[in-house]
Write a protein that holds these residues in place. Structure first.
Motif, PDB file in Angstrom:
ATOM      1  N   LEU A  33       1.189  11.127  -4.504  1.00 56.40           N
ATOM      2  CA  LEU A  33       1.066  11.552  -3.112  1.00 56.40           C
ATOM      3  C   LEU A  33       1.094  13.067  -2.974  1.00 56.40           C
ATOM      4  CD1 LEU A  33       3.348   8.956  -1.263  1.00 56.40           C
ATOM      5  CD2 LEU A  33       0.841   8.970  -1.416  1.00 56.40           C
ATOM      6  N   ALA A  34       1.820  13.751  -3.880  1.00 56.89           N
ATOM      7  CA  ALA A  34       1.924  15.205  -3.816  1.00 56.89           C
ATOM      8  C   ALA A  34       0.628  15.886  -4.237  1.00 56.89           C
ATOM      9  CB  ALA A  34       3.071  15.676  -4.706  1.00 56.89           C
ATOM     10  N   LYS A  35      -0.254  15.150  -4.883  1.00 55.69           N
ATOM     11  CA  LYS A  35      -1.508  15.734  -5.386  1.00 55.69           C
ATOM     12  C   LYS A  35      -2.668  15.586  -4.402  1.00 55.69           C
ATOM     13  CE  LYS A  35      -0.159  15.028 -10.211  1.00 55.69           C
ATOM     14  NZ  LYS A  35      -0.461  14.380 -11.502  1.00 55.69           N
ATOM     15  N   ILE A  36      -2.438  14.855  -3.324  1.00 57.62           N
ATOM     16  CA  ILE A  36      -3.491  14.677  -2.324  1.00 57.62           C
ATOM     17  C   ILE A  36      -3.535  15.907  -1.429  1.00 57.62           C
ATOM     18  CG2 ILE A  36      -4.286  13.271  -0.380  1.00 57.62           C
ATOM     19  CD1 ILE A  36      -2.927  10.868  -1.694  1.00 57.62           C
ATOM     20  N   LYS A  37      -4.650  16.616  -1.433  1.00 60.38           N
ATOM     21  CA  LYS A  37      -4.738  17.908  -0.734  1.00 60.38           C
ATOM     22  C   LYS A  37      -5.253  17.756   0.692  1.00 60.38           C
ATOM     23  CE  LYS A  37      -5.563  20.280  -5.115  1.00 60.38           C
ATOM     24  NZ  LYS A  37      -6.457  21.196  -5.859  1.00 60.38           N
ATOM     25  N   ARG A  38      -4.645  16.861   1.442  1.00 57.65           N
ATOM     26  CA  ARG A  38      -4.972  16.655   2.858  1.00 57.65           C
ATOM     27  C   ARG A  38      -3.804  15.918   3.485  1.00 57.65           C
ATOM     28  NH1 ARG A  38      -5.593  11.349   2.906  1.00 57.65           N
ATOM     29  NH2 ARG A  38      -6.601  10.297   1.140  1.00 57.65           N
ATOM     30  N   PRO A  39      -3.762  15.859   4.822  1.00 57.58           N
ATOM     31  CA  PRO A  39      -2.716  15.064   5.458  1.00 57.58           C
ATOM     32  C   PRO A  39      -2.783  13.608   4.997  1.00 57.58           C
ATOM     33  CG  PRO A  39      -3.739  16.506   7.067  1.00 57.58           C
ATOM     34  CD  PRO A  39      -4.568  16.604   5.816  1.00 57.58           C
ATOM     35  N   LEU A  40      -1.624  13.029   4.760  1.00 55.80           N
ATOM     36  CA  LEU A  40      -1.562  11.655   4.261  1.00 55.80           C
ATOM     37  C   LEU A  40      -1.675  10.647   5.406  1.00 55.80           C
ATOM     38  CD1 LEU A  40       1.387  12.070   1.736  1.00 55.80           C
ATOM     39  CD2 LEU A  40      -1.063  12.085   1.226  1.00 55.80           C
ATOM     40  N   THR A  41      -2.275   9.518   5.093  1.00 58.29           N
ATOM     41  CA  THR A  41      -2.378   8.426   6.057  1.00 58.29           C
ATOM     42  C   THR A  41      -1.475   7.278   5.617  1.00 58.29           C
ATOM     43  OG1 THR A  41      -4.177   7.319   4.870  1.00 58.29           O
ATOM     44  CG2 THR A  41      -4.796   9.047   6.452  1.00 58.29           C
ATOM     45  N   LEU A  42      -1.312   6.302   6.507  1.00 57.83           N
ATOM     46  CA  LEU A  42      -0.523   5.129   6.136  1.00 57.83           C
ATOM     47  C   LEU A  42      -1.126   4.419   4.935  1.00 57.83           C
ATOM     48  CD1 LEU A  42       0.524   3.483   9.528  1.00 57.83           C
ATOM     49  CD2 LEU A  42       2.022   4.362   7.738  1.00 57.83           C
ATOM     50  N   ALA A  43      -2.443   4.401   4.855  1.00 58.87           N
ATOM     51  CA  ALA A  43      -3.102   3.748   3.710  1.00 58.87           C
ATOM     52  C   ALA A  43      -2.730   4.410   2.399  1.00 58.87           C
ATOM     53  CB  ALA A  43      -4.615   3.772   3.910  1.00 58.87           C
ATOM     54  N   ASP A  44      -2.504   5.728   2.427  1.00 59.38           N
ATOM     55  CA  ASP A  44      -2.140   6.444   1.199  1.00 59.38           C
ATOM     56  C   ASP A  44      -0.763   6.021   0.685  1.00 59.38           C
ATOM     57  OD1 ASP A  44      -4.476   8.086   1.130  1.00 59.38           O
ATOM     58  OD2 ASP A  44      -3.584   9.418   2.629  1.00 59.38           O
ATOM     59  N   VAL A  45       0.166   5.766   1.599  1.00 59.39           N
ATOM     60  CA  VAL A  45       1.550   5.516   1.176  1.00 59.39           C
ATOM     61  C   VAL A  45       1.901   4.040   1.063  1.00 59.39           C
ATOM     62  CG1 VAL A  45       2.282   7.683   2.233  1.00 59.39           C
ATOM     63  CG2 VAL A  45       2.514   5.565   3.526  1.00 59.39           C
ATOM     64  N   ARG A  46       1.059   3.149   1.593  1.00 59.16           N
ATOM     65  CA  ARG A  46       1.415   1.740   1.638  1.00 59.16           C
ATOM     66  C   ARG A  46       1.746   1.167   0.254  1.00 59.16           C
ATOM     67  NH1 ARG A  46       3.229   0.547   6.567  1.00 59.16           N
ATOM     68  NH2 ARG A  46       1.642   0.190   8.135  1.00 59.16           N
ATOM     69  N   ASP A  47       0.982   1.536  -0.748  1.00 59.59           N
ATOM     70  CA  ASP A  47       1.168   0.951  -2.077  1.00 59.59           C
ATOM     71  C   ASP A  47       1.970   1.825  -3.024  1.00 59.59           C
ATOM     72  OD1 ASP A  47      -0.231  -1.441  -1.538  1.00 59.59           O
ATOM     73  OD2 ASP A  47      -2.143  -0.395  -1.781  1.00 59.59           O
ATOM     74  N   GLU A  48       2.540   2.921  -2.512  1.00 59.41           N
ATOM     75  CA  GLU A  48       3.414   3.765  -3.325  1.00 59.41           C
ATOM     76  C   GLU A  48       4.874   3.389  -3.052  1.00 59.41           C
ATOM     77  OE1 GLU A  48       2.574   5.785  -5.623  1.00 59.41           O
ATOM     78  OE2 GLU A  48       0.397   5.897  -5.263  1.00 59.41           O
ATOM     79  N   THR A  49       5.671   3.310  -4.093  1.00 58.93           N
ATOM     80  CA  THR A  49       7.071   2.896  -3.954  1.00 58.93           C
ATOM     81  C   THR A  49       7.851   3.878  -3.084  1.00 58.93           C
ATOM     82  OG1 THR A  49       7.047   1.835  -6.130  1.00 58.93           O
ATOM     83  CG2 THR A  49       9.200   2.370  -5.191  1.00 58.93           C
ATOM     84  N   GLN A  50       8.457   3.332  -2.037  1.00 54.79           N
ATOM     85  CA  GLN A  50       9.309   4.133  -1.170  1.00 54.79           C
ATOM     86  C   GLN A  50      10.765   3.801  -1.457  1.00 54.79           C
ATOM     87  OE1 GLN A  50       8.559   3.744   3.047  1.00 54.79           O
ATOM     88  NE2 GLN A  50      10.184   5.169   3.635  1.00 54.79           N
ATOM     89  N   LEU A  51      11.583   4.825  -1.612  1.00 54.62           N
ATOM     90  CA  LEU A  51      13.008   4.631  -1.876  1.00 54.62           C
ATOM     91  C   LEU A  51      13.772   4.624  -0.559  1.00 54.62           C
ATOM     92  CD1 LEU A  51      13.149   6.984  -4.935  1.00 54.62           C
ATOM     93  CD2 LEU A  51      13.455   4.529  -4.984  1.00 54.62           C
ATOM     94  N   VAL A  52      14.618   3.612  -0.370  1.00 60.12           N
ATOM     95  CA  VAL A  52      15.306   3.378   0.900  1.00 60.12           C
ATOM     96  C   VAL A  52      16.793   3.155   0.632  1.00 60.12           C
ATOM     97  CG1 VAL A  52      15.448   1.889   2.939  1.00 60.12           C
ATOM     98  CG2 VAL A  52      13.229   2.317   1.850  1.00 60.12           C
ATOM     99  N   VAL A  53      17.642   3.762   1.454  1.00 63.75           N
ATOM    100  CA  VAL A  53      19.086   3.575   1.319  1.00 63.75           C
ATOM    101  C   VAL A  53      19.529   2.352   2.095  1.00 63.75           C
ATOM    102  CG1 VAL A  53      21.355   4.558   1.853  1.00 63.75           C
ATOM    103  CG2 VAL A  53      19.563   6.012   0.919  1.00 63.75           C
TER     104      VAL A  53
END
Length: 323
Positions: A181-201
């Motif tokens: 995600l840090a390598k995408i050189k534009r604003p991120l969309t929900l589609a970009d993050v949906r399949d990337e692991t999100q860490l949650v407390v």
């Protein structure tokens, strides 16, 4: 015979040792020199060892046993001073202990500064500190485990709590520089993050059961605390939101980068001082609330932080990817 020296004997012993003579100790303590000599003789009889070498010396010199027992005497008398200060404080209404629960959203530098001054200002008051996230601060106060809470997440209205907003912080979505995600050189969309692991407390207090906060990915890892989440994100194992107070240094040094993700709500996170209505704070706890209020009033807000980013003081993902 079991040694049972009196506090007065120990005080006289320490004064003779520190002044270097019986006459100097008698002047300092405003007692006759014969009384000083008699007191030391009685102490030596109690402990059954000589404390001073007297023969052939103009001034009393500590024996080996005297040097060892002098350290014990100092410690005992020091503990007595602490006890006296505590008793005076209790008579004046000062608490014996302050138990405080502090949110991870509170900047570490502010917390250390307040607690350092607290230690100097209230040396006789014990401190019990719990650091938590989400509903844990409120839970500690409601249960009576904490005298006061410094944090946010007022997850429900409760008439038994007295709350006062004293500052703010905010969460930002971040990732390690090498994360996809840090390598995408534009604003991120929900589609970009949906399949990337999100860490949650996970909230240990249970006050947020059934509620989620900025969970946008289909894939989530749940961790017990913000420190673990911080280390895992920095290690490239996922992305997620972290309090700026926790990761400020990492952002400055490029170990973490902000994700430009509009779907992630980055509004200010209020910080409250809270206590139970039935338990008004004593002098030490009241001072601590005022001290945190003073420290947190100067914290940068979200707009300030965005200005810092725009000025290049903190590096964005594109800047990292271009290096």
């Amino acid at each position: 015979m079991v040694p049972n020296p009196t506090l007065d004997q120990l005080q006289v012993f320490m004064t003779v040792a520190e002044t270097g003579s019986f006459s100097a100790a008698s002047r300092l303590l405003n007692r006759a020199q014969s009384v000083i000599s008699y007191t030391i003789a009685n102490l030596e009889a109690q402990v059954e060892v000589p404390l001073f070498e007297r023969s052939g010396a103009r001034q009393p010199k500590l024996t080996e046993a005297g040097r060892a027992l002098l350290e014990d005497a100092r410690r005992i008398l020091s503990d007595l001073e602490v006890m006296r200060a505590r008793v005076k404080g209790l008579k004046d209404g000062l608490e014996a202990e302050v138990a405080v629960a502090i949110s991870v959203m509170v900047p570490i530098d502010a917390m250390v500064a307040v607690l350092n001054e607290f230690r100097n200002r209230f040396p006789s008051v014990s401190l019990r500190l719990d650091v938590g996230e989400l509903g844990e601060v409120m839970n500690q106060v409601l249960s009576g485990k904490a005298t006061i809470g410094i944090g946010g997440a007022l997850l429900r209205q409760d008439d038994s709590l007295v709350t006062e907003r004293i500052g703010h912080s905010f969460m930002m979505p971040v990732a390690a520089p090498g994360h996809p995600l840090a390598k995408i050189k534009r604003p991120l969309t929900l589609a970009d993050v949906r399949d990337e692991t999100q860490l949650v407390v996970t909230d240990a207090s249970g006050l947020t059961n059934g509620r989620t906060f900025n969970v946008l990915s289909y894939k989530t890892w749940h961790v017990s605390d913000i420190a673990t989440k911080h280390h895992l994100i920095r290690g490239g194992l996922g992305w997620g939101g972290l309090p700026v107070s926790v990761m400020y240094d990492d952002l400055q040094k490029g170990r973490l980068v902000q994700l430009d993700l509009d779907a992630y709500e980055q509004g200010e996170y209020p910080i409250y001082a809270m206590r139970r209505l039935s338990a008004p704070p004593g002098p030490a706890a009241a001072w601590m609330i005022d001290a945190f209020t003073s420290k947190l009033s100067g914290c940068p807000n979200h707009a300030d932080f965005k200005t810092m980013l725009a000025a290049g003081e903190l590096r964005r993902p594109a800047a990292i990817a271009a290096e």
